[in-house]
Design an enzyme around this catalytic site. Structure first.
Site, PDB file in Angstrom:
ATOM      1  CD  GLU A 394      -1.722  -2.415   1.415  1.00  0.00           C
ATOM      2  OE1 GLU A 394      -0.555  -2.659   1.794  1.00  0.00           O
ATOM      3  OE2 GLU A 394      -2.585  -3.302   1.262  1.00  0.00           O
ATOM      4  CG  HIS A 463     -11.856  -6.028   7.253  1.00  0.00           C
ATOM      5  ND1 HIS A 463     -10.530  -5.894   7.539  1.00  0.00           N
ATOM      6  CD2 HIS A 463     -11.930  -6.986   6.302  1.00  0.00           C
ATOM      7  CE1 HIS A 463      -9.831  -6.742   6.797  1.00  0.00           C
ATOM      8  NE2 HIS A 463     -10.660  -7.414   6.030  1.00  0.00           N
TER       9      HIS A 463
END
Ligand SMILES: Cc1ncc(C[n+]2csc(CCOP(=O)(O)OP(=O)(O)O)c2C)c(N)n1
Length: 681
Positions: A394, A463
């Protein structure tokens, strides 16, 4: 192999850099220089050796210690000194300082104060050059300290994977500030690590300008004639001065002068001076001295930036030609129903078709599920250069997106969870947000970062987070959280065409929404909220998924005779406070419901901004709602309590309207139930 003219050319560059930095060191104590300086004295041969082997249209990225590379590559000297002086004539108008030099006319594309940070930017730039079928080469220069950072390895991997035209140059001066490499690294042969990625590499031990020049020339020639990159070159060198500032640091005891002696004895400037004919040498030195004198005079005589410059260059205004395209949409017939997912997919598809500089990538972008279908079919239609899955990197991939944007592409980088953006914070906050400003408006970063917030079915701690307020906090980033398919398409088109970095936030359950979406090209532009229901009694502002819950709450409230006005801000930065304040002026009550925590979040921002606007105009009652102030638990027993919902919002609004705590909670209506998400994910 070399003739006098070569020696003279190299010597001019080398001597010029040395003398410029000596002058900087001399002037520094007068406080005319307004930024910290990290001098390269002793290390100049690396920059000159590299730069002399490059063409003007080759690109370099550097570090805070980049005076040498900037000058060697042809960066404007006057503008560099003026930048150090903080003057408006500086290469970044006084907004970058010594650590953020840029001269895009000379291919100096940026330098960073955060170690390791420009490495993935250089990789992204190289990706763009390859995609654009240009034969320029990118050189990424960094210190040995940067090879302690994970982003270095992520960058090597991606560059090797895509066989990019980039040379990684580690300028190894043994120290990161005062800490020797052997104290930081178990194995000190940096160049050997490249082999793990299949990258050819070598080390040049002796700071020899000619050897560096020859090797870089060979590598560059090879890459231009078809040998795929990348390459890693480790150049051993030595910093004579202290880490930052004009003095020495031998007295600190972390190194001693004896260690420096062989390097000082082998001074590249002196060695080369001996090869230049004395008359020619005197002439070169005289010319360089007068150029330096002029540059310092230019800086002295230049003005500081005016006050309005403070607020200039946060965002780059829209390119008019793109704007016309966007407005050229023939009609916006609302005669089709699409899902939110289909709306995103259509926006990406239409823009990729219209603009070949648009590319899409991210983890799983190209897998069979295609990010819940939002990228479905794009790979088949546009090919793997424009649509690709990425390594789990990322940090580097965000940096690469920035590099691509600097090179003229319009990347969209997709994350299947917003939580993963925490690994990309450095690039988003320190580079994407700041490049336009800290480089004085000379570059811009048109990129979109799409990310999803999960809810229910066990999304749990990592999440489920709605972290958009982090990004809305930072000048230079735009943030959008569309809730309808119509806005999903229009906002994505606006985001891709925006010349600035845009965080595009999707709440996962919104993907199931259906709504009317024109087939034509249209944008939903930044900074305009939408009133989704009109009412006089209370203003409900719902962010992202909470917009749906507010709309349901409005229906519950209607049942008890309370008329709520519901507003969807759509864009969280820039935020349309006027629309919200106007509504609150009418209703006298404001409830902001966030799809995140309350503390220091966008709900606090909205309330504060409305209060400032209505000060002395209208008093109003206020309440914020959001996630419970805990980590999101996966068990439904607790998770149901973690989120606000239509009924708790209605209950809160009821109390605001009636005053006090009334204990009213509407009975659940089956037509106002949330979508039941069954997972997985
Ligand atoms: C990510 C990050 N961590 C720490 C620092 C503080 N810092 C500034 S310079 C530096 C040393 C870096 O050494 P190296 O990469 O070898 O470059 P050099 O200074 O030797 O040119 C450190 C640790 C920083 N700027 N960025």
């Amino acid at each position: 192999m070399y003739d006098q003219s070569d020696y003279e050319k190299f010597y001019r560059s080398l001597y010029r850099i040395r003398r410029v930095e000596e002058e900087i060191a001399k002037v520094y104590p007068t406080d005319k220089i307004k930024s910290p300086v990290h001098l390269s004295i002793g290390q100049e041969a690396v920059s000159v050796g590299i730069a002399e082997a490059l063409r003007a249209d080759d690109i370099v990225f550097g570090t805070y210690r980049s005076h040498a590379m900037y000058l060697a590559k042809g960066g404007n000297l006057k503008e560099m000194i003026a930048e150090l002086y903080g003057k408006v004539t500086g290469c970044a108008k006084g907004k970058g300082g010594s650590m953020h030099l840029i001269d895009n006319n000379a291919g100096v594309m940026g330098t960073s104060a955060v170690v390791g940070t420009t490495i993935p930017n250089a990789v992204g730039y190289a990706y763009a050059l390859k995609y654009q079928r240009k034969d320029s080469i990118v050189v990424s220069v960094f210190g040995d300290g940067a090879t302690d950072e994970g982003v270095f390895y992520e960058s090597l991997n991606f560059a090797a994977l895509k066989r990019l035209p980039i040379i990684f140059v580690c300028e190894n001066n043994f120290y990161a500030i005062h800490t020797h490499q052997r104290i930081r690294q178990a194995v000190t042969n940096i160049y050997e690590r490249a082999a793990s990625y299949g990258i050819p590499s070598e080390r040049i031990e002796d700071n020899d300008l000619f050897r560096i020049y020859e090797r870089v020339s060979d590598i560059v020639t090879g890459m231009r004639s078809g040998t795929p990159g990348p390459f890693l070159l480790e150049c051993m060198t030595y910093r004579w001065k202290e880490h930052v500032g004009p003095g020495e640091d031998y007295h600190l005891g972390f190194r001693d002068r004896q260690e420096a002696e062989p390097w000082v004895k082998n001074d590249a400037v002196q060695l080369l001076a001996a090869k230049v004919e004395p008359d020619r040498r005197s002439l070169i030195e005289a010319e360089v001295e007068s150029e330096i004198e002029e540059a310092f005079k230019f800086a002295e005589d230049s003005l500081f930036p005016d006050a309005p410059e403070l607020l200039a260059d946060v965002f780059q205004e829209k390119d008019q030609s793109k704007q016309q395209d966007a407005n050229a949409s023939p009609s916006r017939k609302l005669d089709r129903t699409l899902s939110y997912v289909e709306a995103i997919r259509e926006a990406a598809d239409q823009e990729m078709e219209r603009d070949p500089s648009t590319i899409v990538f991210g983890l799983d972008v190209d897998d069979p599920k295609a990010i819940q279908g939002t990228t479905k079919g794009l790979l088949e239609k546009y090919g793997p250069e424009r649509v690709f899955g990425t390594p789990l990197s990322e940090d580097a991939m965000t940096g690469a997106a920035i590099g691509m944007a600097l090179a003229g592409l319009r990347p969209t980088h997709i994350h299947i969870r917003m939580d993963f953006l925490m690994l990309a914070m450095n690039q988003m906050v320190n580079v994407a947000a700041k490049s336009h400003y800290m480089y004085g408006g000379r570059v811009h970063v048109p990129m979109v970062v799409r990310s999803m917030i999960g809810k229910s079915w066990g999304q749990g701690a990592q999440h489920s987070q709605g972290l958009y307020s982090f990004f809305a906090h930072v000048p230079g980033l735009k943030v959008v959280a569309p809730t309808t398919p119509y806005d999903a398409k229009g906002c994505l088109l606006a985001a891709i065409r925006d010349n600035n970095p845009v965080m595009y936030v999707e709440q996962r359950i919104l993907h199931f929404q259906k709504g009317l979406v024109p087939e034509s090209d249209y944008t939903v532009e930044p900074g305009k909220a939408r009133i989704t229901a009109s009412g006089d009694d209370i203003t409900l502002v719902g962010i992202s998924f909470m917009q749906l819950e507010c709309q349901r709450a409005q229906r519950y409230l209607e049942d008890v005779g309370i008329q709520a006005e519901v507003i969807d801000p759509i864009w969280l930065s820039p935020l349309d406070i006027d629309t919200i304040a106007k509504s609150v002026e009418k209703t006298g009550r404001l409830c902001v419901v966030d799809n995140s925590w309350i503390t220091c979040g966008i709900s606090a921002e909205i309330v504060a901004a409305v209060a400032e606007k209505l000060q002395g105009v209208r008093e109003f009652a206020v309440q914020r709602m959001g996630f419970a102030p805990v980590t999101c638990p996966p068990t439904p027993a607790l998770e149901n309590l973690f989120y606000p919902n239509a009924r708790t919002i209605a209950s809160t609004a009821y109390d605001l309207v009636k005053g006090g705590k009334n204990g009213w909670l509407p009975d659940e209506r089956s037509d106002l139930q949330d979508i039941q998400f069954k997972g997985p994910f």
